[in-house]
Scaffold this motif. Structure first.
Motif, PDB file in Angstrom:
ATOM      1  N   VAL A 307     -31.120 -25.487 -34.240  1.00  0.00           N
ATOM      2  CA  VAL A 307     -30.388 -26.720 -33.956  1.00  0.00           C
ATOM      3  C   VAL A 307     -29.250 -26.439 -32.978  1.00  0.00           C
ATOM      4  O   VAL A 307     -29.013 -27.218 -32.040  1.00  0.00           O
ATOM      5  CB  VAL A 307     -29.859 -27.334 -35.264  1.00  0.00           C
ATOM      6  N   TRP A 310     -30.616 -26.128 -29.540  1.00  0.00           N
ATOM      7  CA  TRP A 310     -30.919 -27.444 -28.958  1.00  0.00           C
ATOM      8  C   TRP A 310     -29.646 -28.127 -28.479  1.00  0.00           C
ATOM      9  O   TRP A 310     -29.624 -28.716 -27.392  1.00  0.00           O
ATOM     10  CB  TRP A 310     -31.624 -28.321 -29.994  1.00  0.00           C
ATOM     11  N   ARG A 311     -28.605 -28.052 -29.265  1.00  0.00           N
ATOM     12  CA  ARG A 311     -27.364 -28.713 -28.882  1.00  0.00           C
ATOM     13  C   ARG A 311     -26.744 -28.092 -27.624  1.00  0.00           C
ATOM     14  O   ARG A 311     -26.171 -28.790 -26.797  1.00  0.00           O
ATOM     15  CB  ARG A 311     -26.370 -28.658 -30.043  1.00  0.00           C
ATOM     16  N   GLU A 320     -37.011 -31.595 -26.857  1.00  0.00           N
ATOM     17  CA  GLU A 320     -36.789 -32.193 -28.171  1.00  0.00           C
ATOM     18  C   GLU A 320     -37.615 -31.399 -29.177  1.00  0.00           C
ATOM     19  O   GLU A 320     -38.557 -30.700 -28.799  1.00  0.00           O
ATOM     20  CB  GLU A 320     -37.187 -33.663 -28.184  1.00  0.00           C
ATOM     21  N   THR A 333     -34.904 -34.107 -33.722  1.00  0.00           N
ATOM     22  CA  THR A 333     -33.790 -34.290 -32.805  1.00  0.00           C
ATOM     23  C   THR A 333     -33.726 -35.751 -32.353  1.00  0.00           C
ATOM     24  O   THR A 333     -34.697 -36.497 -32.450  1.00  0.00           O
ATOM     25  CB  THR A 333     -33.916 -33.348 -31.595  1.00  0.00           C
ATOM     26  N   ILE A 354     -31.172 -35.142 -36.063  1.00  0.00           N
ATOM     27  CA  ILE A 354     -30.166 -34.198 -35.556  1.00  0.00           C
ATOM     28  C   ILE A 354     -29.555 -34.778 -34.297  1.00  0.00           C
ATOM     29  O   ILE A 354     -30.270 -35.121 -33.345  1.00  0.00           O
ATOM     30  CB  ILE A 354     -30.823 -32.836 -35.249  1.00  0.00           C
ATOM     31  N   GLU A 356     -26.171 -34.770 -31.299  1.00  0.00           N
ATOM     32  CA  GLU A 356     -25.337 -33.832 -30.532  1.00  0.00           C
ATOM     33  C   GLU A 356     -24.104 -33.424 -31.327  1.00  0.00           C
ATOM     34  O   GLU A 356     -23.551 -34.221 -32.071  1.00  0.00           O
ATOM     35  CB  GLU A 356     -24.897 -34.489 -29.207  1.00  0.00           C
TER      36      GLU A 356
END
Length: 356
Positions: A307, A310-311, A320, A333, A354, A356
């Protein structure tokens, strides 16, 4: 949510991204074939691939299909680690010397960039460990801790050197491009099909990789299923247009010994199956190689690190993802929120979005 690809940077970015998940071929190909369609099944890269193309005429679709199958065979011929005629075999048996690998140059460059971006969670030099566990030969075994420590010492993408069309590995190290080759092939297929005038196609490149071109004939989005890692059904359905999907899961390829399951996704730090608390990870992005490579890396990272990755969008990677934990928890996401729906029987499953 629809996706569109744009050029620029190492990876072409999407204006919008949609997740696709562990792929159920029956649903993935769930569209009515018209008179202008051609479908072909190919066994390549140790998996069954199904290509479905739509064109203005059967002749156009057939010619495009022939070119697509030839492209798959070409990539397979370059990447087969045990084929003495492949460039990958030549690299792995170069005894530390520079080897000419012109056909692999782009794939190796892209793969190493992903290895660096993921901090080594994806590492294409894990082939000795893959062989030791028996995942290539099918003769499965559990290496001792001493052997695993020795194998882990032979994994390290930093040691793979590239200089133009030449590459070299230290003696005793070997590369395996299985985590990225199908996605890369899908990207080449899409480019070739676009040049041939094909704008609608579904390229199912095995149980873990799909490239969806455009939409279904008539404009409806493609429908892809998210497989339940704990069983033979699927968790949900999502709709997508013009994007690639890649899934990595412990349920896809494994063996069992003394009640313990061992899967083929190895942690480069331990040379053993990654135990990250995840059952599957699916990535959606503009390019297949990005989907395949990142799904493997995120599985190794686990939910928390994945996670955060990804952020941060490390190295400008746009994607994604959906994470399914060992306990069946489902995390998606934010780009998937309006596109994913739970399947019948799973309506009570909680989905955590999920952000930002």
């Amino acid at each position: 949510m629809r996706t569109a690809r744009t050029s620029g940077g190492l990876f072409r970015r999407a204006l919008a991204l949609l997740l696709g998940a562990a792929l159920f071929p029956a649903l993935a190909a769930g569209c009515r074939r018209g008179p202008d369609s051609v479908r072909e099944t190919v066994f390549a890269m140790d998996t069954v691939m199904t290509l479905t193309l739509y064109a203005g005429s059967q002749e156009q679709a057939r010619q495009a299909m022939d070119g697509a199958v030839a492209e798959i065979r070409a990539v397979e011929g370059l990447c087969a680690p045990e084929d003495r005629d492949s460039q990958l075999y030549a690299l792995n048996h170069g005894d530390g010397a520079w080897v000419e690998v012109p056909g692999l140059q782009d794939l190796l460059e892209r793969s190493l960039e992903l290895c660096r971006a993921t901090g080594g969670a994806l590492d294409v030099t894990a082939y000795p460990a893959v062989k030791a566990w028996g995942f290539f030969s099918g003769e499965y075994r559990v290496p001792s801790q001493a052997e695993l420590a020795q194998l882990a010492g032979r994994i390290g993408y930093e040691a793979l050197e590239l200089s133009g069309s030449r590459a070299r590995l230290p003696q005793g190290m070997e590369a395996d491009l299985g985590a990225v080759a199908k996605g890369y092939a899908g990207d080449l297929l899409r480019e070739g099909l676009e040049e041939a005038g094909i704008s609608s196609a579904l390229l199912d490149l095995g149980q873990s990789t799909i490239v969806a071109m455009g939409s279904k004939p008539g404009g409806a989005p493609w429908r892809i299923a998210l497989q339940d890692p704990a069983g033979g059904g699927y968790l949900g359905v999502l709709e997508l247009e013009d994007c690639a999907l890649g899934t990595s899961g412990g349920y896809q390829r494994y063996f069992e010994r003394d009640g313990q399951r061992y899967w083929h996704i190895l942690d480069p730090d331990t040379a053993a199956p990654a135990r990250s608390g995840l059952a599957s990870v699916t990535v959606a992005a503009p390019e297949g190689i990005l989907c395949d490579g990142l799904s493997t890396a995120l599985f190794v990272m686990g939910l928390e690190r994945g996670v955060q990755f990804w952020r941060e969008r490390t190295a400008g990677l746009e994607f994604e993802a959906v994470f399914v934990t060992d306990g069946g928890e489902l995390y998606v996401t934010a780009g998937l929120e309006d596109s994913f729906s739970l399947a019948e029987g799973f309506e009570d499953r909680e989905v955590t979005v999920i952000r930002e």
